[in-house]
Design a protein around this motif. Structure first.
Motif, PDB file in Angstrom:
ATOM      1  N   SER A   1       0.821  13.105 -11.260  1.00 56.67           N
ATOM      2  CA  SER A   1       1.281  13.430  -9.913  1.00 56.67           C
ATOM      3  C   SER A   1       1.064  12.238  -8.988  1.00 56.67           C
ATOM      4  N   HIS A   2       2.003  12.037  -8.062  1.00 63.37           N
ATOM      5  CA  HIS A   2       1.882  10.941  -7.108  1.00 63.37           C
ATOM      6  C   HIS A   2       1.391  11.405  -5.748  1.00 63.37           C
ATOM      7  N   PHE A   3       1.721  12.647  -5.353  1.00 61.86           N
ATOM      8  CA  PHE A   3       1.195  13.143  -4.083  1.00 61.86           C
ATOM      9  C   PHE A   3       1.063  14.656  -4.137  1.00 61.86           C
ATOM     10  N   ILE A   4       0.272  15.183  -3.203  1.00 59.51           N
ATOM     11  CA  ILE A   4       0.086  16.623  -3.057  1.00 59.51           C
ATOM     12  C   ILE A   4       0.466  17.000  -1.639  1.00 59.51           C
ATOM     13  N   ILE A   5       1.148  18.127  -1.476  1.00 57.43           N
ATOM     14  CA  ILE A   5       1.569  18.587  -0.153  1.00 57.43           C
ATOM     15  C   ILE A   5       0.396  19.306   0.493  1.00 57.43           C
ATOM     16  N   GLU A   6      -0.118  18.731   1.601  1.00 59.06           N
ATOM     17  CA  GLU A   6      -1.284  19.292   2.270  1.00 59.06           C
ATOM     18  C   GLU A   6      -0.918  20.257   3.389  1.00 59.06           C
TER      19      GLU A   6
ATOM     20  N   PHE B   1      11.373   8.621  -1.626  1.00 62.17           N
ATOM     21  CA  PHE B   1      10.283   7.916  -2.292  1.00 62.17           C
ATOM     22  C   PHE B   1      10.897   7.133  -3.457  1.00 62.17           C
ATOM     23  N   PHE B   2      10.452   5.892  -3.663  1.00 64.03           N
ATOM     24  CA  PHE B   2      11.020   5.111  -4.753  1.00 64.03           C
ATOM     25  C   PHE B   2      10.075   3.982  -5.150  1.00 64.03           C
ATOM     26  N   PHE B   3      10.273   3.480  -6.357  1.00 63.77           N
ATOM     27  CA  PHE B   3       9.495   2.355  -6.864  1.00 63.77           C
ATOM     28  C   PHE B   3      10.317   1.076  -6.751  1.00 63.77           C
ATOM     29  N   LYS B   4       9.663  -0.002  -6.317  1.00 65.02           N
ATOM     30  CA  LYS B   4      10.307  -1.306  -6.331  1.00 65.02           C
ATOM     31  C   LYS B   4      10.051  -1.978  -7.681  1.00 65.02           C
ATOM     32  N   SER B   5      10.707  -3.100  -7.892  1.00 58.90           N
ATOM     33  CA  SER B   5      10.637  -3.751  -9.199  1.00 58.90           C
ATOM     34  C   SER B   5       9.227  -4.206  -9.569  1.00 58.90           C
ATOM     35  N   ASP B   6       8.365  -4.421  -8.551  1.00 55.89           N
ATOM     36  CA  ASP B   6       6.999  -4.834  -8.849  1.00 55.89           C
ATOM     37  C   ASP B   6       6.078  -3.652  -9.142  1.00 55.89           C
ATOM     38  N   GLY B   7       6.641  -2.415  -9.178  1.00 59.18           N
ATOM     39  CA  GLY B   7       5.853  -1.231  -9.515  1.00 59.18           C
ATOM     40  C   GLY B   7       5.211  -0.539  -8.333  1.00 59.18           C
ATOM     41  N   THR B   8       5.417  -1.044  -7.100  1.00 56.82           N
ATOM     42  CA  THR B   8       4.819  -0.407  -5.925  1.00 56.82           C
ATOM     43  C   THR B   8       5.664   0.795  -5.493  1.00 56.82           C
ATOM     44  N   LEU B   9       4.979   1.812  -4.972  1.00 56.63           N
ATOM     45  CA  LEU B   9       5.640   3.033  -4.508  1.00 56.63           C
ATOM     46  C   LEU B   9       5.882   2.926  -3.014  1.00 56.63           C
ATOM     47  N   TRP B  10       7.118   3.187  -2.580  1.00 56.86           N
ATOM     48  CA  TRP B  10       7.514   3.048  -1.173  1.00 56.86           C
ATOM     49  C   TRP B  10       8.100   4.361  -0.680  1.00 56.86           C
TER      50      TRP B  10
ATOM     51  N   LEU C   1       3.313   2.377   0.034  1.00 59.22           N
ATOM     52  CA  LEU C   1       2.271   3.393   0.096  1.00 59.22           C
ATOM     53  C   LEU C   1       1.034   2.988  -0.697  1.00 59.22           C
ATOM     54  N   LYS C   2      -0.122   3.510  -0.239  1.00 59.05           N
ATOM     55  CA  LYS C   2      -1.396   3.301  -0.914  1.00 59.05           C
ATOM     56  C   LYS C   2      -2.028   4.664  -1.156  1.00 59.05           C
ATOM     57  N   VAL C   3      -2.937   4.727  -2.116  1.00 57.45           N
ATOM     58  CA  VAL C   3      -3.666   5.961  -2.390  1.00 57.45           C
ATOM     59  C   VAL C   3      -4.437   6.363  -1.136  1.00 57.45           C
ATOM     60  N   GLY C   4      -4.323   7.627  -0.747  1.00 57.83           N
ATOM     61  CA  GLY C   4      -4.998   8.126   0.444  1.00 57.83           C
ATOM     62  C   GLY C   4      -4.114   8.192   1.663  1.00 57.83           C
ATOM     63  N   ASP C   5      -2.951   7.496   1.656  1.00 57.14           N
ATOM     64  CA  ASP C   5      -2.041   7.543   2.805  1.00 57.14           C
ATOM     65  C   ASP C   5      -1.550   8.970   3.045  1.00 57.14           C
ATOM     66  N   LEU C   6      -1.378   9.324   4.326  1.00 55.74           N
ATOM     67  CA  LEU C   6      -0.824  10.626   4.701  1.00 55.74           C
ATOM     68  C   LEU C   6       0.576  10.403   5.255  1.00 55.74           C
ATOM     69  N   VAL C   7       1.584  10.912   4.546  1.00 51.56           N
ATOM     70  CA  VAL C   7       2.976  10.794   4.977  1.00 51.56           C
ATOM     71  C   VAL C   7       3.365  12.108   5.654  1.00 51.56           C
ATOM     72  N   GLU C   8       3.807  12.009   6.922  1.00 53.72           N
ATOM     73  CA  GLU C   8       4.158  13.202   7.693  1.00 53.72           C
ATOM     74  C   GLU C   8       5.670  13.252   7.918  1.00 53.72           C
ATOM     75  N   VAL C   9       6.267  14.360   7.516  1.00 50.09           N
ATOM     76  CA  VAL C   9       7.707  14.565   7.644  1.00 50.09           C
ATOM     77  C   VAL C   9       7.921  15.925   8.284  1.00 50.09           C
TER      78      VAL C   9
ATOM     79  N   ILE D   1      -1.932  10.502  -3.919  1.00 50.31           N
ATOM     80  CA  ILE D   1      -3.060  10.524  -4.838  1.00 50.31           C
ATOM     81  C   ILE D   1      -2.889   9.509  -5.969  1.00 50.31           C
ATOM     82  N   SER D   2      -1.697   8.940  -6.089  1.00 49.11           N
ATOM     83  CA  SER D   2      -1.462   7.874  -7.057  1.00 49.11           C
ATOM     84  C   SER D   2      -0.182   7.153  -6.670  1.00 49.11           C
ATOM     85  N   THR D   3      -0.157   5.848  -6.904  1.00 52.62           N
ATOM     86  CA  THR D   3       1.057   5.066  -6.620  1.00 52.62           C
ATOM     87  C   THR D   3       1.520   4.313  -7.858  1.00 52.62           C
TER      88      THR D   3
END
Length: 435
Positions: A2-7, A47-56, A78-86, A94-96
């Motif tokens: 899993s990459h994120f959890i809905i809080e 949400f998507f991955f760039k060629s260097d493997g980072t999650l954006w 994005l980094k682990v721990g970031d809170l994305v609000e939509v 929780i993982s990138t």
């Protein structure tokens, strides 16, 4: 993984994995992740991955901004721990790391790899040869493999790179960019013995997007157009591709006594052209998703919903729902600052639904009154918090300034509002001081 959890939101507690191809999110069923959240746009972001493997995460810019840690973003790593609000939904990262579904296959390949003679030691299942006899074999095998490699590389260039280069063009600055060629026509007609409805959209090769709605029974005629940017053309083009329109392989026609129900869609995307008609039949999934994508895009860009194609009774129903939601958001304006902007959006929706109804029903005045109250309170709060920002800046209290500016971003999320640009510029400046 899993990459994120809905809080926060209706899907709270749900863990979501972003596939390698990325994941679009929003209220529309055409998204990969559908959010039942009135504060979310129909096509909100991805949400998507760039060629260097980072999650954006990227924001499509259709309305209320996506924020990360309270800061509005267009595109963000994005980094682990970031809170994305939509809207009213919050994602906790929780993982990138990209999924590694092919690791086992790669491992299996390594276990069964073939020795071509480039490694030391003897081959399994054969006698070890003297060094003098293996020398000629190596001297002839290596050049042959190199020749094969060169031929394969040339083939890749011919089949993949060259066609891609044919779709590249240079902009005014000399930067090479992919050119997106898109034109379409979409006509929706419903007719019976009492009435004819016609909803027609057209996008020409110059990027002019037009809509015409005719409703004979209610004596309505709506016509509007807009020039689309390259970014919006790319968004619409990708939405149609993702909806599966080009995979629908034939027309669908049926007979229905006393009625005429037509979907007519033609799309030219780069060098591909596809035309599908569905008459008096339930459209297949690819057409339903395409129709949803086009109609939602028209609502976002032209501000005219497909529901204007409905009878007055149905328009009243939608307007009543919007007024009710506007009142609910206004009542909770002290819970979250963004609720005030959401209430304004719903009251405007209600007035839009009732725009073509004459004479105007009492509900129109109710929506107009709710909109006025919401806008006055928003403007008052804007002035108060901007005063706090200016005072904090004068004192060089960057933390206090950032706090007030984040509140202002929630109060004025609409990028078409000049105040949004002012707030965003100030916030960017404050963030630079805090680094």
């Amino acid at each position: 993984m899993s990459h994120f959890i809905i809080e926060q939101g209706k899907e709270v507690g749900t863990e979501v994995t972003v596939p390698a191809s990325g994941m679009k999110f929003g209220r529309s069923p055409a998204n990969d992740l559908v959010l039942e959240d009135e504060g979310v746009m129909l096509f909100h972001g991805r949400f998507f991955f760039k060629s260097d493997g980072t999650l954006w995460v990227t924001d499509f810019g259709a309305g209320e901004k996506t924020t990360v840690g309270g800061i509005p973003v267009d595109e963000y790593a994005l980094k682990v721990g970031d809170l994305v609000e939509v809207g009213n939904t919050d994602f906790r990262m929780i993982s990138t790391q990209p999924a590694t579904a092919d690791e086992s296959a790669a491992s299996k390949h390594r276990d069964g790899e073939i020795d071509l003679g480039f490694k030391g030691g003897k081959r399994v299942g054969s006698a070890q040869q003297p060094e003098s006899s293996s020398g000629p074999l190596k001297s002839t095998l290596l050049p042959r493999i190199m020749q094969v490699g060169v031929l394969l590389l040339i083939l890749v260039v011919l089949l993949i790179v060259v066609p891609s280069l044919m779709e590249l063009s240079k902009d005014g600055t000399g930067t090479v960019q992919k050119k997106q060629l898109l034109s379409l026509s979409y006509e929706r007609v419903q007719a019976d013995q009492q009435n004819i409805f016609r909803y027609a959209l057209e996008l020409d090769e110059a990027g002019r997007f037009s809509i015409i709605i005719d409703d004979l029974k209610n004596n309505r005629h709506v016509q509007k157009s807009k020039q689309l940017s390259k970014t919006m053309l790319l968004q619409l083009s990708n939405s149609i591709e993702d909806a599966g329109f080009f995979r629908v392989d034939s027309d669908y026609a049926g007979a229905a006594e006393g009625q005429y129900d037509l979907y007519d869609i033609a799309v030219q995307r780069n060098r591909r052209f596809h035309h599908i008609k569905v008459l008096n039949r339930n459209p297949p999934r690819g057409i339903r998703r395409t129709v949803s994508a086009i109609e939602d895009f028209a609502l976002s860009e032209l501000g005219i919903p497909f529901t204007m194609f409905k009878d007055n009774d149905e328009l009243m129903h939608y307007a009543t729902q919007s007024v009710s939601r506007g009142k609910a958001s206004y009542a909770e304006r002290a819970v979250k600052y963004r609720n005030l902007a959401i209430s304004i959006k719903h009251f405007k929706e209600a007035m839009l639904y009732l725009e073509t109804i004459e004479p105007k029903p009492p509900l129109y005045a109710e929506a107009e009154r709710g909109l006025g109250l919401s806008e006055v309170e928003r403007d008052t709060r804007y002035k108060d918090h901007m005063f706090s920002v200016d005072r904090a800046l004068a004192l060089k209290d960057w933390e206090a300034a950032r706090k007030s500016l984040r509140i202002l971003v929630e109060l004025v999320p609409d990028r078409s509002d000049d105040r949004h640009g002012i707030v965003s510029d100030k916030l960017l400046n404050v963030e630079q001081h805090l680094r």
